[in-house]
Scaffold this active site. Structure first.
Site, short mmCIF file in Angstrom:
data_model
loop_
_atom_site.label_atom_id
_atom_site.label_comp_id
_atom_site.label_asym_id
_atom_site.label_seq_id
_atom_site.Cartn_x
_atom_site.Cartn_y
_atom_site.Cartn_z
N HIS A 157 0.84 -1.20 0.00
CA HIS A 157 0.00 0.00 0.00
C HIS A 157 0.88 1.26 0.00
O HIS A 157 0.86 2.06 0.93
CB HIS A 157 -0.93 0.00 1.23
N ASP A 189 -3.28 7.25 -1.26
CA ASP A 189 -4.59 7.03 -1.86
C ASP A 189 -4.37 6.44 -3.25
O ASP A 189 -3.30 6.57 -3.84
CB ASP A 189 -5.36 8.35 -1.96
N GLY A 190 -5.40 5.76 -3.77
CA GLY A 190 -5.33 5.24 -5.13
C GLY A 190 -4.62 3.92 -5.28
O GLY A 190 -4.33 3.50 -6.40
N GLY A 248 -5.71 0.88 -4.85
CA GLY A 248 -6.53 -0.11 -5.56
C GLY A 248 -6.47 0.07 -7.06
O GLY A 248 -6.33 -0.89 -7.82
N ARG A 249 -6.56 1.32 -7.52
CA ARG A 249 -6.53 1.60 -8.95
C ARG A 249 -5.19 1.23 -9.57
O ARG A 249 -5.12 0.63 -10.64
CB ARG A 249 -6.84 3.08 -9.19
N GLY A 295 -2.98 -0.89 -8.30
CA GLY A 295 -2.81 -2.33 -8.18
C GLY A 295 -3.54 -3.10 -9.26
O GLY A 295 -3.04 -4.11 -9.77
#
Length: 430
Positions: free
Chosen positions: A219, A223-224, A226-227, A229
Site C-alpha cells: 500500500h 490514496d489510489g 486499488g486503482r 494495483g
C-alpha cells in the site's frame, strides 16, 4: 521473515479529534517478505488451475474474435474510470462515453459531464498502461508516474511518508482492518516488487497475482492503491505476452467477488518463515482466488466474443440482402471502405465521416458513402452529434457491452440470478 510489528498509537494533537476517537493503545503493522527471495511452490491442484486459466486466456487473446475484445476492454475500463472519478449513482452508458471519447478529437455533443470525465480517465488509464507494458524495464518511478496519471489531483504524490491503513477510523489505526508496513520500509519493498516484475520466474498469471497481492499489501501511496494495483495486473499480463492489452476483466471479477477477494489478500499475509509450510499455504490460498477470477474473466469475455461473432454474421446477412435488393454484388470487396468499417465496428462502434476518413485513409466522399450504405442496410443508426455533423452508431455493440458489464457486476455472472452489486449502466432496452 514476514511478521506483525507491534506498535502503540498516541495522538500528537487532540484539538481536532472527535471525543469518541481520542483513543490510544496497541496496534499491528505488517511487514511482508521480499518476493524476489521467497520460494514459491504450488500444489498439484494449483498448477492445474494455473494451466487451465492460462490456456483460457491465451485462447481468448489469439482467437478469431480477439479484435472484438479490444473494443470491450476499452469499455470495461469505464468501471475503473467511474471509481477513479468518484462518480456516484447510475454509470454513464457506453454510448455516452463513446461520444465523449469522440469529442476528444472532434467537435461533437450529446453527452454528459460524467461521460466526459470517464472518457478522459479511460484515456489516461490506457496510455499509462501502454507506457508501462512497453517499457524495457519498470522502475519505482514508473509506478509513481502511473499513480500521478490515475490521480492527477492527489496532493500527496510519490511513495507515502506516513502510516496509512485500510478500514476503521480516519483518526487512528486501532480499529483498522489492515495496517500496511511502516513508511520507512516502503522504498525497499517497492524496489523488490519492480525487480520481480521485470523477471519471469513464474508463469504470467502467477506473476500478476503475486504482484497485485504484494502491491496491495505494501500500500505504497496514501490514496489510489486499488486503482494502481489493478492496472499492474494488466501490465504484467501484457509485458509477458499473455494478452495484447487490457482485455481480461479480472479486476472487475475480483471487485464483484469482493468478500472472497479480501479473504484471499488476508490469507496472503502470513507471519512465518518464507520457506515454511504456512507461507506456502498462504500464497496458495491467494493464488486460488486470483486464478479462479482469471478463469471466470476469460469465460465471460469469451461469451462476449461469441456474441460479437454472431452479430457480425447478422450484419453480413443484412448487408448482403440490402445490396442484392439494389442489384449489386452481395459481398463488397474485402479492401473496400464498407468492409473495413464493418470489421472495425466492435472496436469503434461510433463514427463520423471524418473519423472514418482519418482511420481508413480514404477520401471524404468514400467514407461517407460507406457509412451511408451501412446505415441504409440497418447496421448503423444515424444521429446528430453536432450541427451539420452526423454520427453513425452500431447500437447492437453498445447493447452487448452494456449486458457484458452488467453480468460482470453480478455475483452469479447472470443478472437474472443476481442483480449487479456496483454502479453499472441501465439495460439498453429500458
Amino acid at each position: 521473515m514476514a511478521r506483525w510489528l507491534e506498535s502503540v498509537w498516541e495522538h500528537s494533537d487532540l484539538s481536532m479529534v472527535p471525543r469518541a476517537d481520542r483513543l490510544f493503545g496497541p496496534y499491528r503493522q505488517y511487514e511482508p517478505d521480499l518476493i524476489t527471495s521467497r520460494p514459491l511452490s504450488t500444489s498439484l491442484e494449483g498448477n492445474r488451475a494455473a494451466t487451465v486459466a492460462e490456456r483460457a486466456v491465451r485462447e481468448l487473446a489469439t482467437g478469431p474474435g480477439a479484435q472484438a475484445l479490444e473494443g470491450l476492454s476499452r469499455f470495461l475500463l469505464r468501471s475503473e474510470a467511474i471509481a477513479s472519478s468518484l462518480i456516484e449513482g447510475i454509470a454513464p452508458s457506453p454510448q455516452q462515453v463513446a461520444l465523449a471519447e469522440l469529442a476528444q478529437d472532434e467537435d461533437v455533443r450529446g453527452f454528459s459531464d460524467q461521460a466526459r470525465l470517464v472518457a478522459n480517465n479511460i484515456t489516461v488509464l490506457r496510455r499509462a498502461g501502454e507506457d508501462l507494458a512497453s517499457a524495457d524495464s519498470i522502475t519505482v518511478e514508473d509506478i509513481e508516474a502511473l499513480h500521478r496519471a490515475l490521480l492527477p489531483d492527489e496532493s500527496h504524490s510519490g511513495l507515502r511518508r506516513v502510516q496509512n491503513r485500510i478500514g476503521g477510523s480516519n483518526w487512528h489505526p486501532l480499529s483498522a482492518d489492515f495496517v500496511p508496513p511502516p513508511p520507512e520500509l516502503v522504498p525497499s519493498l517497492m524496489a523488490d516488487l519492480v525487480e520481480y516484475m521485470n523477471g519471469s520466474a513464474h508463469a504470467p498469471l502467477v506473476q500478476a497475482s503475486i504482484v497485485h497481492a504484494q502491491f496491495e499489501t505494501i500500500h505504497p501511496f496514501t490514496d489510489g492503491n486499488g486503482r494502481v494495483g489493478r492496472a499492474l495486473i494488466h501490465t504484467v499480463l501484457t509485458r509477458r505476452g499473455l494478452t495484447p492489452s487490457a482485455i481480461l476483466p479480472v479486476s472487475l471479477v475480483l471487485a464483484t467477488s469482493r468478500n472472497r477477494y479480501v479473504e484471499g489478500l488476508t490469507a496472503y499475509r502470513y507471519a512465518a518463515s518464507p520457506d515454511s509450510s504456512a507461507a506456502a499455504a498462504a500464497v496458495t490460498s491467494w493464488l486460488e482466488v486470483f486464478l479462479q477470477a482469471a478463469t471466470v474473466a476469460a469465460e465471460q469475455a469469451g461469451q462476449f466474443v461469441g456474441q460479437v461473432v454472431e452479430l457480425r454474421a447478422e450484419w453480413e446477412a443484412k448487408l448482403a440482402e440490402h445490396r442484392a435488393a439494389q442489384g449489386r454484388r452481395e459481398t463488397p470487396r474485402a479492401d473496400s471502405a464498407t468492409s473495413r468499417i464493418l470489421r472495425s465496428l466492435p472496436e469503434v462502434p461510433i463514427l463520423t465521416t471524418r473519423t472514418a476518413q482519418r482511420r481508413l485513409e480514404v477520401s471524404f466522399p468514400a467514407a461517407r458513402a460507406a457509412l451511408e450504405e451501412l446505415a441504409d442496410a440497418g447496421i448503423l443508426a444515424r444521429r446528430s452529434v453536432e450541427r451539420g455533423t452526423t454520427g453513425y452508431t452500431a447500437t447492437d455493440i453498445f447493447s452487448l457491452v452494456t449486458h457484458a458489464e452488467r453480468r460482470l457486476a453480478s455475483t452469479r455472472w447472470d443478472t437474472r440470478a443476481s442483480a449487479p452489486n456496483r454502479p453499472v449502466p441501465v439495460p439498453p432496452d429500458l
